[in-house]
Design a protein around this motif. Sequence first.
Motif, short mmCIF file in Angstrom:
data_model
loop_
_atom_site.label_atom_id
_atom_site.label_comp_id
_atom_site.label_asym_id
_atom_site.label_seq_id
_atom_site.Cartn_x
_atom_site.Cartn_y
_atom_site.Cartn_z
N ASN A 3 0.81 -1.21 0.00
CA ASN A 3 0.00 0.00 0.00
C ASN A 3 0.85 1.26 0.00
N ASN A 4 2.07 1.14 0.53
CA ASN A 4 2.98 2.28 0.56
C ASN A 4 4.24 1.93 -0.23
N PRO A 5 4.14 1.98 -1.55
CA PRO A 5 5.28 1.55 -2.38
C PRO A 5 6.49 2.46 -2.22
N GLU A 6 7.65 1.83 -2.21
CA GLU A 6 8.89 2.62 -2.20
C GLU A 6 9.16 3.18 -3.57
N SER A 8 7.70 3.51 -7.78
CA SER A 8 6.65 3.38 -8.79
C SER A 8 7.33 3.02 -10.10
N ARG A 35 9.41 -2.65 -2.06
CA ARG A 35 7.96 -2.40 -2.12
C ARG A 35 7.69 -1.57 -3.38
N GLU A 37 4.92 -0.52 -6.85
CA GLU A 37 3.68 -0.55 -7.61
C GLU A 37 4.06 -0.47 -9.09
N LYS A 83 2.57 6.76 -6.49
CA LYS A 83 2.75 7.14 -5.09
C LYS A 83 4.17 6.93 -4.56
N GLY A 84 5.02 6.26 -5.31
CA GLY A 84 6.33 5.89 -4.79
C GLY A 84 7.26 7.06 -4.52
N GLU A 85 8.18 6.85 -3.59
CA GLU A 85 9.19 7.87 -3.29
C GLU A 85 10.22 7.95 -4.41
#
Length: 309
Positions: A3-6, A8, A35, A37, A83-85
Amino acid sequence: MGNNPEISIILVSYNTREYTLRALKTVFEETHDTRFEVILVDNDSKDGSLEAVQKTYPQVQAYASGGNPGFAGGVKFGVDRSKGELVLLLNPDTLVTERAIDRLVDFAHKHPSNGIWGGVTLNNDHTVNTQHAWARHDFLSLLFSAMGLSKIFRKSCFFNKNNYGCWDRTTVKEVDILSGCFFLTPRKLWDQLGGLDPSFFMYAEEADYCLRAKKLGYQPIVTPDARIVHHGGVSHDNFSSKLIKLLRGKVELILRHDSEFKQAIYIKLLYLYVVNKLMASALMKKGSDEHQEWQKVFNERHVWMKGYR
């Protein structure tokens, strides 16, 4: 996945259905420690690419871009929904090998100040494909390319400076430009630069991003420990179509990053490159498919010599 991807992972497809499915298969098989997406943006494919991905990989966020905005436009569409960092650009005509994404992300954590990280690309037979990193163009690199010297002396860092000819791809190296086929960058820098410039329809958009990042003090870097197979150019119908887009991107890059004095010289050297290739193909076999393709590129010089202006 999570749910909290590192990171994308962004793929942009255009009539590459089977390649895209194979690429996604390797992403999921070879990525274990990160992690992530996956976001796929389809640029109006006619081969059922979008539907095939939605059916085979429901965990992928698959979107239709609503047309064909080009590679940079498709990437922007995908990143805006991610959403990834970290943002990883991955071509659909690639195969992830030996946990390459995990290795690249780990390398980025160890070299955080560089801001753009890439790996090494391989041919289908797993020999090294050197088309993953370049030096910034200059007078000598364009001249040697136009005269064919960079090809004759391809392992020379003097004559083939643009492609780092003497680098064997077994060591970490800071470079000027990284290929967008396997391109990792932090979202913070992406947002600061405004991402890839969508006015570059295809080719040189990643070069423009790298050069803009370097002006801010960042330094693209390559690790040999992260390797992918890159088939290359599978969405093109023919050689001339690909080269016209490539030349157009190169000219636009020159117009944006070089002085007015240099622009005139550098664009003439690209013109000389095409003329020499056309003449060589005529001498080898006039009327051959290769000659006809170079003739098409020459005939379209009024288009590509203007960049995207």
